[in-house]
Write an enzyme that holds these catalytic residues in place. Structure first.
Site, PDB file in Angstrom:
ATOM      1  N   CYS A 263     -26.044  20.601 -32.161  1.00 56.39           N
ATOM      2  CA  CYS A 263     -25.487  20.265 -29.850  1.00 56.39           C
ATOM      3  C   CYS A 263     -24.512  19.801 -30.766  1.00 56.39           C
ATOM      4  O   CYS A 263     -23.248  19.658 -31.230  1.00 56.39           O
ATOM      5  CB  CYS A 263     -27.127  19.797 -30.394  1.00 56.39           C
TER       6      CYS A 263
ATOM      7  N   GLY B 213     -24.302  24.219 -27.668  1.00 58.67           N
ATOM      8  CA  GLY B 213     -25.795  24.472 -26.812  1.00 58.67           C
ATOM      9  C   GLY B 213     -25.740  24.814 -25.587  1.00 58.67           C
ATOM     10  O   GLY B 213     -24.751  24.298 -24.988  1.00 58.67           O
TER      11      GLY B 213
ATOM     12  N   ASN C   4     -26.916  15.326 -33.105  1.00 63.77           N
ATOM     13  CA  ASN C   4     -26.858  16.982 -33.685  1.00 63.77           C
ATOM     14  C   ASN C   4     -26.616  16.793 -35.015  1.00 63.77           C
ATOM     15  O   ASN C   4     -25.928  16.024 -35.744  1.00 63.77           O
ATOM     16  CB  ASN C   4     -25.408  16.653 -32.872  1.00 63.77           C
ATOM     17  N   GLY C   5     -27.366  17.771 -35.824  1.00 61.65           N
ATOM     18  CA  GLY C   5     -27.519  17.443 -37.404  1.00 61.65           C
ATOM     19  C   GLY C   5     -29.034  18.080 -37.550  1.00 61.65           C
ATOM     20  O   GLY C   5     -29.857  18.656 -36.441  1.00 61.65           O
TER      21      GLY C   5
ATOM     22  N   TYR D   3     -15.974  28.253 -37.249  1.00 64.83           N
ATOM     23  CA  TYR D   3     -16.080  28.461 -36.759  1.00 64.83           C
ATOM     24  C   TYR D   3     -16.785  27.780 -34.772  1.00 64.83           C
ATOM     25  O   TYR D   3     -16.529  28.429 -33.485  1.00 64.83           O
ATOM     26  CB  TYR D   3     -17.395  29.757 -36.841  1.00 64.83           C
TER      27      TYR D   3
HETATM   28  P1  AMP Z   1     -22.754  39.176 -37.863  1.00 71.27           P
HETATM   29  O1  AMP Z   1     -22.538  40.255 -35.800  1.00 71.27           O
HETATM   30  O2  AMP Z   1     -23.864  38.454 -37.683  1.00 71.27           O
HETATM   31  O3  AMP Z   1     -22.508  39.217 -38.675  1.00 71.27           O
HETATM   32  O4  AMP Z   1     -22.066  37.906 -37.401  1.00 71.27           O
HETATM   33  C1  AMP Z   1     -20.459  37.476 -37.317  1.00 71.27           C
HETATM   34  C2  AMP Z   1     -20.188  37.189 -36.039  1.00 71.27           C
HETATM   35  O5  AMP Z   1     -20.806  35.592 -35.366  1.00 71.27           O
HETATM   36  C3  AMP Z   1     -18.480  36.396 -36.269  1.00 71.27           C
HETATM   37  O6  AMP Z   1     -17.976  37.101 -34.442  1.00 71.27           O
HETATM   38  C4  AMP Z   1     -19.233  34.825 -35.923  1.00 71.27           C
HETATM   39  O7  AMP Z   1     -17.399  34.728 -35.044  1.00 71.27           O
HETATM   40  C5  AMP Z   1     -20.481  34.471 -34.973  1.00 71.27           C
HETATM   41  N1  AMP Z   1     -20.514  33.911 -35.007  1.00 71.27           N
HETATM   42  C6  AMP Z   1     -20.845  33.094 -36.608  1.00 71.27           C
HETATM   43  N2  AMP Z   1     -21.292  32.602 -37.280  1.00 71.27           N
HETATM   44  C7  AMP Z   1     -22.243  32.194 -36.076  1.00 71.27           C
HETATM   45  C8  AMP Z   1     -23.308  31.192 -35.344  1.00 71.27           C
HETATM   46  N3  AMP Z   1     -23.824  30.184 -36.474  1.00 71.27           N
HETATM   47  N4  AMP Z   1     -23.345  31.521 -34.009  1.00 71.27           N
HETATM   48  C9  AMP Z   1     -23.540  32.149 -33.067  1.00 71.27           C
HETATM   49  N5  AMP Z   1     -22.365  32.733 -33.542  1.00 71.27           N
HETATM   50  C10 AMP Z   1     -21.486  33.118 -34.680  1.00 71.27           C
END
Ligand code: AMP
Length: 487
Positions: A16, A43, A117-118, A260
């Site tokens: 969050c 969020g 957040n956490g 990210y």
């Molecule tokens: P995936 O398609 O499941 O391999 O997710 C990788 C993609 O999702 C990458 O483009 C990341 O930038 C993005 N990503 C990585 N971690 C998250 C997260 N926690 N929530 C949403 N998107 C994510």
């Protein structure tokens, strides 16, 4: 108080954004609203604000994006020059376990509002103890556990000791903004896992998950809240007090915030996220360069990495090869795999001229389930790419995150039980390379011991049932630490 709440507060995983402001005179609602807008990426499930006007709390918490959650009327009703706010990330389990914050509670010696957040790892034990003492809970979330524990301690102690006692009882990750009557506080867990910073405004102070929120208010970043620190904003908007309540030898900053989660224009723990990502990109070139006609990012997550990578290559063309439909939300919001796959196609479309007949290096920040990479490699091949090489600006994600980032379970993580070669085959790339853990620490200017690397090493800086730890963990013994503090 009408919080407009029709759902729970707190939840099993909290990913969050939190804010808090204190002004001498100016109304808190609008600045909180703007800063929540700046933290919207942290969020999208719900947004909420609680203010205090010196006499009573006012609150509005609603499902949806910040822009949809508040009307002008809602903001007008949020009286007072002090307040806190929250945006909540969706849980992977769907909406039935959805929760919203700030959580607020009235008790004998005042009112409390709490934005978190956490994620606590001992919330169940604490909840059971508090329930045995007569506390009634309205949600299954850990935020409510912190609120009840703090309210209980405030019956016996002054504010600072009460926060210290609660910090001695909770274990896990927490960046909090708290409102005790009209006093706004910020607390960061002893490991500093999630970010939290302090900003100075013309006529007040602000606490926020990320400095981009301070920029939005035309403020100045003062500094990060330190791990284990309590910050108390003065009610006259003139300053703040600092109390270092817990001191640990090592921090456990989440490296994934830099990779990210955080906005590239935020400064976290002294580092501008955009520059950290570019540096990660340069390291990626140094560790695993491949000779191709063009380097292109997965928009938007891979952009800064690709720019650093291309810069380090001293000559490889950097171009956009995929166009993003900005009206499609984050892929993870789709609850089923089928929907997630469709969402990638909806979201990104190739630019033929940069791809056709060419060899391509495609750069992203991370691979979680592998859905995005798999689809994009296929998309680029369909658009005529001769070779597609993937380079990833983070190490293999092999284990879940317990500290608040939605990362899927081991069964869903493509790297949990596969070699890099097996993953390459599965996503259909000509080559695949990840960044090493040491390069990540180096690029962030940290030592490994000061980072939380649980998701890429499977060893956590916290004591988590069934998981290994990478350090001597001081997990509080709840019954002992519930004895009155003597200092
Ligand atoms: P995936 O398609 O499941 O391999 O997710 C990788 C993609 O999702 C990458 O483009 C990341 O930038 C993005 N990503 C990585 N971690 C998250 C997260 N926690 N929530 C949403 N998107 C994510």
């Amino acid at each position: 108080m009408d919080t407009g709440r029709t759902f729970d507060a707190g939840g099993p995983t909290e990913k969050c954004g939190v804010v808090g402001v204190s002004f001498a005179e100016r109304g808190a609602a609008l600045p909180l609203y703007y800063s929540l807008y700046a933290l919207q990426h942290r969020g999208q499930e719900s947004a909420g604000i609680v203010t205090h006007d010196g006499f009573q709390q006012h609150g509005h918490v609603e499902r949806g994006l910040v822009g949809d959650a508040f009307s002008q009327e809602d903001l007008d009703a949020l009286n007072g020059s002090a307040g806190i706010g929250h945006v909540r990330y969706p849980t992977s389990g769907g909406l039935d376990r959805s929760c919203a914050q700030p959580f607020s509670v009235s008790f004998k010696s005042g009112s409390l509002g709490l934005s978190h957040n956490g994620n606590l790892v001992n919330a169940d034990e604490l909840r059971e103890e508090l329930e045995n003492l007569g506390h009634a809970f309205t949600s299954d979330g850990d935020t409510e556990v912190i609120a009840h524990d703090l309210a209980r301690n405030l019956l016996e102690e002054d504010l600072i000791r009460a926060v210290k006692r609660t910090m001695g009882r909770v274990h896990g990750s927490y960046s909090l903004t708290i409102m005790h009557d009209e006093t706004v506080l910020g607390v960061r867990d002893p490991e500093g896992n999630r970010p939290l910073c302090i900003g100075k405004l013309e006529d007040g102070y602000v606490l926020a998950s990320e400095s981009a929120a301070i920029d939005t208010l035309d403020g100045e970043l003062v500094r990060d809240v330190r791990p284990g620190e309590l910050v108390v904003l003065h009610e006259d908007g003139e300053g703040f007090d600092s109390h270092r309540l817990v001191d640990r030898e090592n921090t456990a900053h989440c490296f994934f915030e830099h990779v990210y989660f955080a906005r590239p224009d935020s400064v976290i723990d002294g580092t501008l996220v955009y520059e950290a990502r570019r540096e990660l990109g340069r390291r990626l070139w140094e560790e695993s360069s491949v000779d191709t006609d063009v380097v292109m990012p997965v928009p938007d997550s891979g952009r800064a990495f690709a720019s650093g990578y291309a810069e380090a290559s001293e000559g490889v063309e950097f171009a956009e090869g995929l166009m993003k439909n900005r009206y499609v939300g984050r892929t993870f919001i789709m609850p089923t795999q089928d929907e997630r796959e469709r969402a990638v196609r909806l979201k990104l479309n190739p630019i033929k001229s940069t791809v056709e007949g060419r060899t391509v290096t495609l750069i992203d920040d991370s691979i979680v389930r592998g859905t995005t990479s798999n689809q994009l490699v296929a998309l680029l091949r369909e658009a005529g790419a001769e070779e597609v090489h993937m380079r990833i600006g983070a190490p293999q994600i092999v284990a879940p995150c317990y500290m608040g980032i939605d990362m899927a379970s081991r069964e869903e993580l493509i790297a949990a039980d596969r070699s890099t070669e097996e993953i390459r085959e599965e996503i259909g790339a000509d080559s695949l390379a990840y960044l090493s853990v040491d390069a990540v620490a180096d690029a962030l200017g940290e030592v490994r011991e000061d980072l939380c690397l649980g998701c890429v090493t499977g060893e956590y800086p916290y004591d988590i049932e069934g998981e290994a730890s990478d350090r001597e963990v001081e997990r509080p013994s709840i019954s002992e630490s519930s004895l009155p503090a003597d200092d």
